[in-house]
Motif scaffolding. Structure first.
Motif, mmCIF file in Angstrom:
data_model
loop_
_atom_site.group_PDB
_atom_site.id
_atom_site.type_symbol
_atom_site.label_atom_id
_atom_site.label_comp_id
_atom_site.label_asym_id
_atom_site.label_seq_id
_atom_site.Cartn_x
_atom_site.Cartn_y
_atom_site.Cartn_z
ATOM 1 N N TYR A 235 -11.878 -12.453 3.271
ATOM 2 C CA TYR A 235 -10.787 -11.489 3.114
ATOM 3 C C TYR A 235 -11.309 -10.087 2.860
ATOM 4 N N GLU A 236 -10.725 -9.155 3.565
ATOM 5 C CA GLU A 236 -11.060 -7.752 3.320
ATOM 6 C C GLU A 236 -9.747 -7.010 3.142
ATOM 7 N N ASN A 237 -9.578 -6.395 1.979
ATOM 8 C CA ASN A 237 -8.351 -5.649 1.722
ATOM 9 C C ASN A 237 -8.290 -4.464 2.676
ATOM 10 N N TYR A 238 -7.195 -4.393 3.435
ATOM 11 C CA TYR A 238 -7.114 -3.321 4.427
ATOM 12 C C TYR A 238 -6.921 -1.965 3.748
ATOM 13 N N GLY A 239 -6.276 -1.989 2.563
ATOM 14 C CA GLY A 239 -6.175 -0.758 1.779
ATOM 15 C C GLY A 239 -5.000 0.111 2.173
ATOM 16 N N HIS A 240 -3.999 0.177 1.292
ATOM 17 C CA HIS A 240 -2.885 1.078 1.543
ATOM 18 C C HIS A 240 -2.930 2.190 0.504
ATOM 19 N N VAL A 241 -1.793 2.783 0.202
ATOM 20 C CA VAL A 241 -1.777 3.932 -0.694
ATOM 21 C C VAL A 241 -2.136 3.500 -2.116
ATOM 22 N N PHE A 274 3.715 -1.535 -1.313
ATOM 23 C CA PHE A 274 3.086 -2.420 -0.350
ATOM 24 C C PHE A 274 3.253 -1.871 1.054
ATOM 25 N N CYS A 275 2.190 -1.927 1.798
ATOM 26 C CA CYS A 275 2.233 -1.704 3.230
ATOM 27 C C CYS A 275 2.901 -0.370 3.576
ATOM 28 N N GLN A 276 3.621 -0.343 4.692
ATOM 29 C CA GLN A 276 4.209 0.918 5.172
ATOM 30 C C GLN A 276 5.141 1.547 4.140
ATOM 31 N N ALA A 277 5.897 0.722 3.397
ATOM 32 C CA ALA A 277 6.875 1.261 2.444
ATOM 33 C C ALA A 277 6.210 2.131 1.384
ATOM 34 N N SER A 278 4.960 1.810 1.054
ATOM 35 C CA SER A 278 4.281 2.566 0.002
ATOM 36 C C SER A 278 3.952 3.987 0.450
ATOM 37 N N ALA A 279 4.138 4.265 1.738
ATOM 38 C CA ALA A 279 3.814 5.606 2.248
ATOM 39 C C ALA A 279 5.029 6.270 2.879
#
Ligand code: SF4
Length: 642
Positions: A235-241, A274-279
């Motif tokens: 697993y590699e965290n893709y990394g969001h905001v 999380f994901c797109q919502a976090s940005a």
């Protein structure tokens, strides 16, 4: 199929007459498994080709899959489907939820719930163990999602699981979401379908969990251990905001979590990050306020969208479109009543969200989505759509077919941004790029990338983004795999688990997934049968699209700007660096999707699918081969079958 893995019953509710009945799950699950497959079959049975999103006859359906209730597989997610108002023309669509509401439904003794009709006044449904009642929600109408959930937790206890809508759904905003416990959200305008039915919430209360039974519990336990090892070591965290004060908020039954997190507001109530919502507002908020304050205002935008029940995947590009139109002098502050010179400020978001949610002034135009708003505004405002929007459902422009050509065979067959399919290539490619950039923990080397292309997408050519070769087969494999993932329902961010650092004989394309399904249901699935079932479910959705008049050669398109506008940039990849032939690194910057290439690709794809090459509609023998003669019969009756 016996009831191993299933609760055995599906609730059917008619809000018009306040009546409930129950269906046998096995009538649906034998051929269509669960999740998306069973959802789609119920939709096929319960609606017609002329059902409209806000008709009482529209059926909103929630289903779990056979893995829900068995923890450690990231298989407790659940699905919703129905006719969606989010796109023009309206279409069958779907949403995928995390959290725990779905598993609680199974623990109450049900695999799904299908709701038709329209209540005379606001109502909510209570599933109290195995008893179902329809109750008055007049006192809840107008409340935000958060206040509604809080009300139920106070009155029914903290263990209640709540799915509800906010004011945006009540006012039929075409991109209103449904929110469920643990900050799970489902988009595609289903919040507005709830609103049209006068349905505020569906709440589950259980005294004792009715846990599903597996056919082979010992094998399942062993698989859970292997999956844990595979997932944590690969697993590699893709990394969001990134934010402070966050904490991990994994969905119920996950393997080891991901970057699904939450942050608290002043009252301590946690909001999903999380994901797109976090940005959602990040670009404009940082530009206007600077980094620190911008991040904080972005979080408020995130909170407000959840409270009203607005879809962040639609809001995010809408900000971009409003900004472009304002800068080009197409819309003004006076005309819209919006402080457009302050896009990025907190004030702007507060006014905009209120206007949209309550359909006030210009918000009434925006509440039908950005594409319709552009048609309404005119004056060339539609020329900014392509820069921000990538789907007919007004969602963000990403996973671009000009960059990843296989996506030109994903978008045409989906009513919305099909993340469960688009991630199949984009997550692998993003990690390939991370490897090249020297990221810590990056594990998809160029060698591994092409191995994955060969095994999971069907050929080495599928991994070469500079050619159309191998893309039709890759799309078919990705779709068949993806439709099973959505039917089991396995989490898209965990599956597939590519065997990289850690491998076993049970890892590899479909292998572990088929074994888990077999161990739970007691029905043997090898790789071939697993993918054949995925093909059946995909063909069921195709039949729905054909029946409603949006599938077939004329409907199988990508948005026109992909054919006309050169690709400028990609997420975290401004030079559009991509894998090419023989491990070469190429750039797709400036690329357009040639119309003739697209036509040839579609021809090849129809041929591989066994559909009619000229029209793209299904062929009777193919549906019989997939054990779908009944679906074929109905299509034939409507003159929609070859
Ligand atoms: S991987 Fe993340 S999104 Fe998927 S089930 Fe686990 S916590 Fe939820």
């Amino acid at each position: 199929m016996a009831n191993y893995g299933y609760a055995g019953k599906i609730i059917k509710v008619d809000l018009s007459v306040h009546a409930t009945t129950q269906l046998d799950t096995s009538d649906y699950a034998d051929r269509f498994i669960g999740g998306r497959g069973v959802c789609a079959k119920l939709y096929w049975d319960e609606t017609t080709h002329y059902t409209k999103a806000y008709d009482p006859d529209n059926c909103i359906i929630c289903t779990t899959g056979p893995i829900a209730g068995f923890t450690r597989f990231a298989g407790c997610r659940w699905q919703m489907c129905g006719k969606s108002p989010a796109m023009e023309p309206e279409s069958f669509s779907y949403a995928n939820f995390g959290g725990s509401w779905g598993t609680w439904l199974k623990y109450a003794g049900f695999d799904g719930i299908a709701v038709k009709g329209k209540s005379e006044k606001p109502s909510w449904i209570l599933i109290n163990n195995d008893s179902i009642s329809i109750n008055d929600a007049t006192h809840l109408w107008g409340k935000t999602t958060v206040d509604t959930e809080t009300y139920f937790l106070k009155t029914l206890g903290k263990e209640a699981r709540v799915m509800c809508i906010g004011p945006a759904g009540e006012h039929l905003v075409s991109f209103a979401v449904v929110m469920a416990s643990d900050n799970a959200t489902g988009s595609c305008g289903f919040g507005a379908v709830f609103g049209a039915k006068n349905l505020k919430a569906v709440v589950i209360v259980i005294d004792k969990k009715k846990r599903p039974i597996a056919s082979d519990p010992a094998a399942l336990k062993n698989f859970a251990e292997i999956v844990f090892k595979l997932r944590t070591e690969n697993y590699e965290n893709y990394g969001h905001v990134l934010i402070d004060k966050k904490k991990v908020r994994a969905c119920y039954g996950c393997i080891s979590g991901c970057d699904r997190q939450e942050f608290p507001d002043e009252s301590g109530r946690g909001y999903k990050h999380f994901c797109q919502a976090s940005a959602v507002y990040i670009e404009h908020a940082i530009k206007y306020n600077g980094l620190e304050e911008g991040l904080s205002i972005n979080r408020v935008a995130n909170q407000l969208s959840d409270q009203y029940g607005l879809d962040t995947a639609v809001l995010m590009p809408m900000f971009g479109w409003l900004s472009a139109c304002y800068n080009a002098g197409i819309i003004t502050e006076e005309e819209t009543g919006l402080p457009l010179s302050k896009i990025g400020s907190l004030e702007f978001v507060i006014i905009l969200f209120e206007q949209i949610t309550y359909r006030k002034g210009f918000g009434n135009t925006l509440a039908d989505g950005t594409i319709k708003a552009a048609n309404n505004v005119g004056r060339g405002s539609d020329r900014f759509i392509g820069a921000v929007i990538g789907t007919r459902a007004n969602e963000t422009r990403d996973y671009d077919p000009r960059y990843m050509p296989v996506h030109a065979l994903i978008y045409p067959f989906e009513p919305r941004r099909a993340i469960h399919l688009l991630h199949s290539t984009s997550l692998v490619t993003g990690r390939w790029q991370n490897y090249l950039d020297g990221y810590k923990d990056a594990f998809i080397s160029p060698e591994k990338f092409y191995e994955i292309a060969e095994e999971y997408w069907g050929s080495l050519e599928a991994g070469d983004f500079g050619t159309m070769q191998g893309k039709a087969l890759a799309a078919k494999m990705i779709q068949e795999y993806g439709y099973m993932k959505e039917s089991l329902v396995l989490c898209d961010l965990s599956w597939p688990i590519y065997p990289v650092k850690y491998k076993t004989a049970d890892s590899g394309f479909c292998t572990m997934e088929a074994k888990i399904l077999s161990a739970i249901t007691g029905k043997y699935f090898d790789k071939k049968e697993y993918l054949r079932t995925g093909e059946r479910i995909f063909n069921l959705q195709r039949a729905i699209m054909i029946r409603q008049g949006t599938g077939g050669r004329t409907g199988d398109t990508i948005m026109d700007f992909y054919h006309t506008d050169p690709l400028e940039t990609m997420f975290k990849n401004p030079e559009c660096i991509a894998p090419g032939k023989d491990k070469a690194i190429i750039s797709k910057k400036g690329n357009i999707f040639d119309r003739n290439d697209f036509r040839l690709l579609i021809n090849e794809y129809y041929s591989i699918r066994g559909w009619d090459i000229e029209t793209g509609i299904q062929i009777s023998d193919k549906l019989k081969e997939l054990d779908m003669a009944d679906i074929g019969f109905e299509l034939g009756r409507l003159g929609l079958l070859k």
